[in-house]
Every structure is written in C-alpha cells, then in structure tokens.
Design a protein around this motif. Structure first.
Motif, PDB file in Angstrom:
ATOM      1  N   ASP A   1       0.818  -1.219   0.000  1.00  0.00           N
ATOM      2  CA  ASP A   1       0.000   0.000   0.000  1.00  0.00           C
ATOM      3  C   ASP A   1       0.851   1.269   0.000  1.00  0.00           C
ATOM      4  O   ASP A   1       0.318   2.369   0.187  1.00  0.00           O
ATOM      5  CB  ASP A   1      -0.926   0.009   1.216  1.00  0.00           C
TER       6      ASP A   1
ATOM      7  N   ARG B   1       2.496   4.524  -1.071  1.00  0.00           N
ATOM      8  CA  ARG B   1       2.102   5.499  -2.076  1.00  0.00           C
ATOM      9  C   ARG B   1       3.076   6.669  -2.033  1.00  0.00           C
ATOM     10  O   ARG B   1       3.610   7.007  -0.972  1.00  0.00           O
ATOM     11  CB  ARG B   1       0.672   5.987  -1.841  1.00  0.00           C
TER      12      ARG B   1
ATOM     13  N   SER C   1       2.951   4.556   4.084  1.00  0.00           N
ATOM     14  CA  SER C   1       2.220   3.288   4.122  1.00  0.00           C
ATOM     15  C   SER C   1       1.411   3.224   5.410  1.00  0.00           C
ATOM     16  O   SER C   1       1.984   3.318   6.504  1.00  0.00           O
ATOM     17  CB  SER C   1       3.187   2.101   4.055  1.00  0.00           C
TER      18      SER C   1
END
Length: 238
Positions: A138, A140, A157
């Motif tokens: 996850d 980003r 994250s």
C-alpha cells in the motif's frame, strides 16, 4: 500486468526486489514514464543516504591485523569422504583462510566493532524499516513544489504506519529559522514530526496511519508547537 500495477512497482524496483519478468516489464515501462523514473531516482537517493549513515569506517590497523593472521592459519585436514562433493568445493582452503582471518580481525577489533554497532543500531533499524516501507503493497508516493524553491516527496504506508520524506534543493534559511515537518489528520490538526534541513531524507516511524496530508513550514529555530502559516508546502496523502 496493467499500467497502474507497473506504477506501483517503483519502490520494489529501487530495492532490486522484483522478479525477472516484473523487472523486464517495469524497465520497459520506465522508458516512457518520466514520473516513475523520477520516483525511482528519489527512492534510491533516499536509500543511499540512509545507508551512508550506517556505514562504518574500519580501524586503521585492521588490514595489517588481517594480513598477519592469514599467515598463521593452518590448512584444515581433508573433509570426511562421506561429505558430499558440493560441500567440499564450497568450503575451499582459500575460503577457510578468508573466514579465519575475518574471525581474527573481529576478535582483534571487537571492542571497536561493538561500540560502532551500538552507535549505529538505531540507524540500521531505520534503514531496514525504510526497505520494508518501500516494499509495502500500500506504499504510495506524493510530491509537491515548495514555496521559495525545491521539492518535497513523501512515501507513506498505512500498513507500516511509516513514511519517508525526501527534500530537494530547499532555500537556505537564516540561523534563526528552521524547516518543520507536519502530518495532518482529517480534522485538519497538524502533528509535528520533527525539524529538518534543506536537503534531507527523514524516516517517520509511527503516527502516519490515518493522516491525510503532509506539511512543511518555516519556523523559528527550535520549532513551534503549531505550524506558522502559510505553509511552504501542503501535500495531500489520501
């Protein structure tokens, strides 16, 4: 693999953590994607800065100690005939001498090595955490231009509850001022995550999950309990 999937592989690529097929696909994608190319460069730079903090210079006498030890190491007797041939090839005399010399060197400089390890343990842990952050599914990446010059890039994250901030080419501040980093929650409350310089990589452990934006402000030396507005940059993370 779709294009969005490829965009998400920048962190794993920067860590050389892709399979051969994924690496080939990503490198083909990288040729035409400036955004991913910039992101990979920034992540590699961040990893390099953290690794440089961990690196330890060997004691000046270490080479001489190792060379002296090599001359005193006796050759080991032949391996038992029941030992498989692969094992005997893997542990050649040259390998044994090298390992023995390294062991002697560690024993000779043990006190120094232990002290250096203790001094750098926290930084080493941060480097390991940074690697885990980049590899998080996850993770980003967001970025924004800083008022007055420079750029801020944030990799975050929720799963790792961590983030790394990479600052480039910020304008120099007088000694009476400093840059301060903030994480902003959904109620628009800013939480300080420390002070920083003009070109820095900072790992943030904890307090990241649920935050919706990152902020950078210019504050009096020593920092402030609340951000001074207007901010140098605010970057949405949600």
């Amino acid at each position: 693999m779709t294009s969005p999937d490829l965009h998400a592989l920048t962190g794993a690529y920067a860590l050389d953590a892709l399979s051969a097929d994924e690496q080939a696909a990503f490198e083909e994608h990288l040729v035409g994607c400036t955004e991913c190319a910039v992101e990979v460069d920034e992540l590699r730079e961040a990893a390099g800065k953290l690794s440089a903090n961990v690196a330890m210079a060997p004691p000046a006498r270490l080479k001489a100690d190792v060379m002296a030890a090599i001359g005193q190491v006796e050759q080991l007797p032949p391996l038992d005939s029941n030992v498989v041939a692969l094992r005997s090839r893997r542990f050649s005399r040259r390998t044994v001498l090298t390992l023995a010399a390294a062991a002697v060197a560690v024993a000779v400089s043990g006190g120094i090595a232990i002290d250096q390890y203790r001094d750098n343990a926290a930084t080493q842990q941060a480097s390991d955490q940074f690697a885990a952050l980049l590899a998080a599914p996850d993770a980003r990446t967001v970025r924004g231009a800083v008022n007055g010059g420079g750029q801020a890039t944030v990799v975050a994250s929720n799963r790792q509850d961590a983030a790394v901030v990479v600052l480039h080419d910020l304008r120099a501040l007088p000694s009476s001022q400093t840059y301060q980093l903030w994480l902003i929650d959904s109620a628009q409350v800013a939480h300080s995550v420390g002070l920083t310089g003009t070109d820095q990589t900072k790992y943030i452990s904890g307090g990241v999950t649920g935050k919706v934006a990152f902020g950078l402000t210019v504050e009096p030396s020593g920092g402030s309990p609340k951000p001074t507005m207007p901010a140098a940059v605010v970057i949405a993370m949600a």
